[in-house]
Design a protein around this motif. Sequence first.
Motif, short mmCIF file in Angstrom:
data_model
loop_
_atom_site.label_atom_id
_atom_site.label_comp_id
_atom_site.label_asym_id
_atom_site.label_seq_id
_atom_site.Cartn_x
_atom_site.Cartn_y
_atom_site.Cartn_z
N ILE A 56 43.66 26.22 -20.74
CA ILE A 56 43.45 24.75 -21.08
C ILE A 56 44.51 24.56 -21.69
N GLU A 57 45.58 23.51 -21.63
CA GLU A 57 46.89 23.36 -22.56
C GLU A 57 46.34 22.06 -23.30
N GLU A 58 45.39 20.90 -22.85
CA GLU A 58 45.43 19.78 -23.91
C GLU A 58 44.14 19.38 -24.10
N GLU A 66 46.21 37.08 -15.11
CA GLU A 66 47.16 35.93 -15.08
C GLU A 66 47.34 35.60 -13.15
N GLY A 67 47.22 34.20 -13.62
CA GLY A 67 47.64 33.24 -11.46
C GLY A 67 46.24 33.13 -11.22
N LEU A 68 45.31 34.09 -11.80
CA LEU A 68 44.32 33.49 -11.29
C LEU A 68 43.60 32.11 -11.41
N VAL A 69 44.02 31.97 -11.99
CA VAL A 69 43.42 30.23 -12.38
C VAL A 69 44.52 29.31 -12.53
N GLY A 70 44.61 28.22 -11.55
CA GLY A 70 46.02 26.96 -11.66
C GLY A 70 45.35 25.76 -11.11
N ASP A 71 45.90 24.83 -10.93
CA ASP A 71 45.86 23.45 -11.34
C ASP A 71 45.46 22.89 -12.21
N VAL A 72 45.24 23.01 -13.68
CA VAL A 72 44.03 22.95 -14.46
C VAL A 72 44.65 21.55 -14.59
N LYS A 73 44.02 20.48 -14.12
CA LYS A 73 43.74 18.97 -14.47
C LYS A 73 42.66 19.10 -15.90
N LEU A 74 43.09 17.57 -16.88
CA LEU A 74 41.90 16.91 -17.36
C LEU A 74 41.95 15.80 -16.32
N LYS A 75 40.71 15.26 -16.08
CA LYS A 75 40.17 14.18 -15.17
C LYS A 75 38.98 12.94 -15.66
N GLY A 76 39.48 12.64 -16.93
CA GLY A 76 38.75 11.43 -17.81
C GLY A 76 36.89 12.03 -18.28
N SER A 77 36.77 11.38 -18.21
CA SER A 77 34.93 12.29 -18.98
C SER A 77 34.31 11.76 -18.05
N LEU A 78 33.05 12.00 -17.43
CA LEU A 78 31.79 12.12 -16.53
C LEU A 78 30.75 11.11 -17.35
N GLY A 79 31.00 10.40 -16.65
CA GLY A 79 29.21 8.90 -17.45
C GLY A 79 29.79 9.35 -18.83
N CYS A 80 28.75 9.29 -20.01
CA CYS A 80 29.21 9.04 -21.42
C CYS A 80 29.41 10.07 -21.99
N SER A 81 29.64 10.80 -21.71
CA SER A 81 30.32 12.12 -21.81
C SER A 81 32.14 11.73 -22.68
N ASP A 82 31.57 12.42 -23.57
CA ASP A 82 32.85 11.98 -24.53
C ASP A 82 34.12 13.21 -24.36
N HIS A 83 33.50 14.96 -23.41
CA HIS A 83 34.77 15.35 -23.73
C HIS A 83 35.21 15.00 -21.72
N GLU A 84 36.55 15.77 -21.99
CA GLU A 84 37.29 15.41 -20.48
C GLU A 84 37.08 16.51 -19.69
#
Length: 162
Positions: free
Chosen positions: A93-95, A111-129
Amino acid sequence: MDEEPTESLWVRIKGRAGAGDITVGVCYRPPDQGDGADEALYRQIGAASRSQALVLMGDFNHPDICWRDDAAEHKQSRKFLECVDDNFLLQVIEEPTRRGAMLDLILTNKEGLVGDVKLKGSLGCSDHEMVEFRILGAARRACSNYPGLQQSRLWPLQGSAW
């Protein structure tokens, strides 16, 4: 178990014949977690990192870690960095994931096992992305700085994503 409990869940996903399995872990480390529970978690991470393929995600609550410099202010955060380094894990994770802090992490031993990492906003009332990512089919084992421990075999999963 004769050790302190940790808030973690570990799952082995069976791969197709000849493709190999993936170990997936989800952890929550409370901000006030003691040294004993941290050590128990590090032993679990060490055992899981010996898997052919590992994806470990969760809220590890180490906001003082600077991943770019591999440095931390607090002793507990430095011990966590040691665990990551000792087990040849990569943090992908870079952000920041919560109010400018990088609390939520994805760690892998390939290396390369995990890709297309995106933060997608919070779910419900969570303060985490929310974090969205793909576990990819072909990946290389993370290489250590020690020549005798380097591996670079491709992980055969016939190029399909999970």
